[in-house]
Design an enzyme around this catalytic site. Structure first.
Site, PDB file in Angstrom:
ATOM      1  N   LYS A  76       5.266  11.078  -3.550  1.00  0.00           N
ATOM      2  CA  LYS A  76       5.662  10.084  -2.539  1.00  0.00           C
ATOM      3  C   LYS A  76       7.160  10.188  -2.270  1.00  0.00           C
ATOM      4  O   LYS A  76       7.955  10.418  -3.189  1.00  0.00           O
ATOM      5  CB  LYS A  76       5.296   8.677  -3.043  1.00  0.00           C
ATOM      6  CG  LYS A  76       5.529   7.560  -2.027  1.00  0.00           C
ATOM      7  CD  LYS A  76       5.073   6.218  -2.577  1.00  0.00           C
ATOM      8  CE  LYS A  76       5.312   5.096  -1.574  1.00  0.00           C
ATOM      9  NZ  LYS A  76       4.830   3.789  -2.067  1.00  0.00           N
ATOM     10  N   SER A 154       1.946   0.878   1.041  1.00  0.00           N
ATOM     11  CA  SER A 154       2.904   1.813   1.605  1.00  0.00           C
ATOM     12  C   SER A 154       2.628   3.271   1.247  1.00  0.00           C
ATOM     13  O   SER A 154       3.157   4.179   1.874  1.00  0.00           O
ATOM     14  CB  SER A 154       4.308   1.446   1.116  1.00  0.00           C
ATOM     15  OG  SER A 154       4.405   1.620  -0.298  1.00  0.00           O
ATOM     16  N   SER A 178       0.563  -1.493  -3.003  1.00  0.00           N
ATOM     17  CA  SER A 178       0.797  -0.252  -2.243  1.00  0.00           C
ATOM     18  C   SER A 178       0.170   0.999  -2.828  1.00  0.00           C
ATOM     19  O   SER A 178       0.223   2.059  -2.214  1.00  0.00           O
ATOM     20  CB  SER A 178       2.305  -0.025  -2.076  1.00  0.00           C
ATOM     21  OG  SER A 178       2.825  -0.900  -1.108  1.00  0.00           O
TER      22      SER A 178
END
Length: 491
Positions: A76, A154, A178
């Site tokens: 990420k 997210s 998330s």
């Protein structure tokens, strides 16, 4: 089956038997990433680094090789990676390439993992649909009509990449859901560990008392393997717990006879879709059939969780994001004649931050300001303590894990909620934020499809530091559900 479609566990075994090389595995993933461009999941590909790491993994195969030797992962964009763009999907960090490695990625590389590249996400991890990214929307690989669906947020890029087999697994971060919400939207497994189990050092901060990194994987076993490599005490992180990391994979016995599973009555929300209610009932039956005792519990302060979260998280964000001012690194606005330092701050932040980040920074600054601190922030902190106490009392009464829905719906279309009241988007976190406020471990497991053919997940919440027990409960649920569906390859 193509090599990129393997689980970590299966790839590990194939590598050990010599049926596959790390280079073969990495090349299969790089080919899939090239073909997966329409998903916009990978935003900074690192093929040269990946192949170098794969060749090194092949050279050290055998005794002494790490638990993830040769396993290709996506990272990420919130994790700082030395010499590789790490910009938290924000224009304010465009061009930023750290001179250091986050503790999590360092541990993964020590375990032999291969980094395929950086993954899309909501800007500074603020969002539930991956629509706030400076890279554009990540797209869910599941497609049932002519809409492009959200992969959740997210960690939307991580979820999309794992679900589409662009990588074997990915890292995510979870501040209010998330990891778990995008995992549920894409039919994969995502675990948020206990706060302090995984180091936050080198991860761009959103809300420091809530953020926690965790794995996003194709199976519960893979989550156990990856979490084992990510977890551990880190003296560079003052909130990192000095607690031994058990062998999470060895804990997957599949035996939960006599365990107590709590069903919180407050999670039966008004207007909950019938499909979510039915899925939850099915989950209870599956765990009961495996020998667990199902008990009703009360978490009375649940209804205050979202308001408390959306005071605490923006308050911490406004403090954390104050460092992005155009002085030290990242974007700096072009200044006009006569502009001073304050003009530079204002212009830089207005240009660099997207609308959702600006909204949360302003909310956070407001609730921390003189005259409102006690009315909002202090009150939210007290509510947070009550929410934690609810869970403590349930666990003290003998509950081993708590079963809830993971999300209030399946994935929705990109753009469908973007212009609506932001509170409607925030409601996506209704089942997940309590876990962050209480600092507990939580996992989303794919259990079935809705009437449209989109994946739905259930959430299990565990005792503090009992990721081993939580993963075992999830393993039982996964096995009983038998979820094997994959998205049809339209991209």
């Amino acid at each position: 089956m193509n090599a990129n479609e393997l689980t970590i566990a299966d790839a590990r075994d194939a590598l050990a038997r010599g049926e596959l090389s790390a280079v073969d595995l990495t090349m299969a993933c790089l080919t899939a990433i090239d073909a997966g461009t329409p998903l916009n999941a990978f935003v900074h590909a690192t093929p040269e680094i990946a192949l170098d790491q794969a060749r090194a993994a092949d050279a050290r195969r055998g005794a002494g090789a790490g638990a993830l030797n040769g396993i290709p992962l996506g990272i990420k964009d919130l994790f700082c990676t030395r010499g590789v763009a790490s910009q938290a999907a924000s224009n304010i960090l465009r061009g930023f390439k750290p001179e250091y490695e986050s503790t999590v990625t360092s541990k993964l590389f020590e375990a032999g993992a291969v980094m395929l590249g950086k993954l899309n996400m909501d800007e500074f991890a603020m969002g539930s649909s991956n629509e706030t990214s400076c890279y554009g929307d990540a797209v869910n690989p599941w497609k049932v009509d002519d809409r492009r669906l959200t992969p959740g947020g997210s960690s939307g890029g991580s979820a999309a990449a794992v679900a589409a087999d662009l990588c074997l697994a990915a890292t995510g971060t979870d501040t209010g859901g998330s990891i778990r919400q995008p995992a549920a939207f894409t039919g994969i497994v995502g675990i948020k560990p206990t706060y302090g189990r995984v180091s936050r050092w080198g991860i761009v901060a959103f809300a420091s008392s809530l953020d926690q990194a965790g794995p996003m994987t194709k199976s519960v076993r893979d989550a156990a393997i990856l979490l084992g490599a990510m977890a551990g005490h880190d003296p560079k992180d003052s909130t990192s717990a000095d607690i031994p990391v058990p062998d999470f994979e060895a804990a997957l016995t599949g035996d939960i006879r006599g365990k107590k599973i709590g069903i919180p009555r407050e999670y039966r929300m008004e207007g909950m879709p019938a499909e979510i209610e039915a899925l939850w009932a099915r989950g209870r039956e599956m765990l009961a059939d495996a020998g667990a005792e199902i008990v009703d519990i009360s978490l009375p302060h649940t209804k205050y969780a979202l308001p408390a979260y959306y005071v605490i998280a923006p308050a911490e964000a406004s403090s954390n994001l104050a460092r992005y001012d155009g002085v030290r690194y990242g974007h700096r606005a072009r200044l006009g004649q006569g502009d001073g330092i304050v003009d530079m701050y204002e212009k830089t932040r207005a240009e660099g931050f997207g609308k959702e980040v600006q909204r949360r920074v302003m909310i956070g600054t407001y609730v921390l300001s003189a005259g409102f601190y006690d009315a909002y922030y202090n009150r939210a902190r007290k509510v947070r303590a009550l929410i934690k106490r609810d869970f403590d009392e349930a666990f003290a009464a003998g509950v081993d894990a708590i079963l809830t829905p993971a999300t209030p719906s399946s994935a929705f279309g990109l753009g469908e909620m973007a212009d609506a009241d932001p509170v409607a988007m925030y409601l996506n976190d209704v089942f997940t934020v309590t876990v962050n406020l209480a600092g507990l471990p939580g996992i989303s497991v794919p259990v079935g499809l809705d009437a449209k053919g989109l994946p739905l997940g259930l959430q299990l919440i565990g005792r503090p530091w009992d990721e081993a027990g939580l993963l075992n409960h999830a393993h039982v649920l996964e096995r009983a559900a038998g979820f094997v569906e994959k998205p049809r390859k339209w991209w």
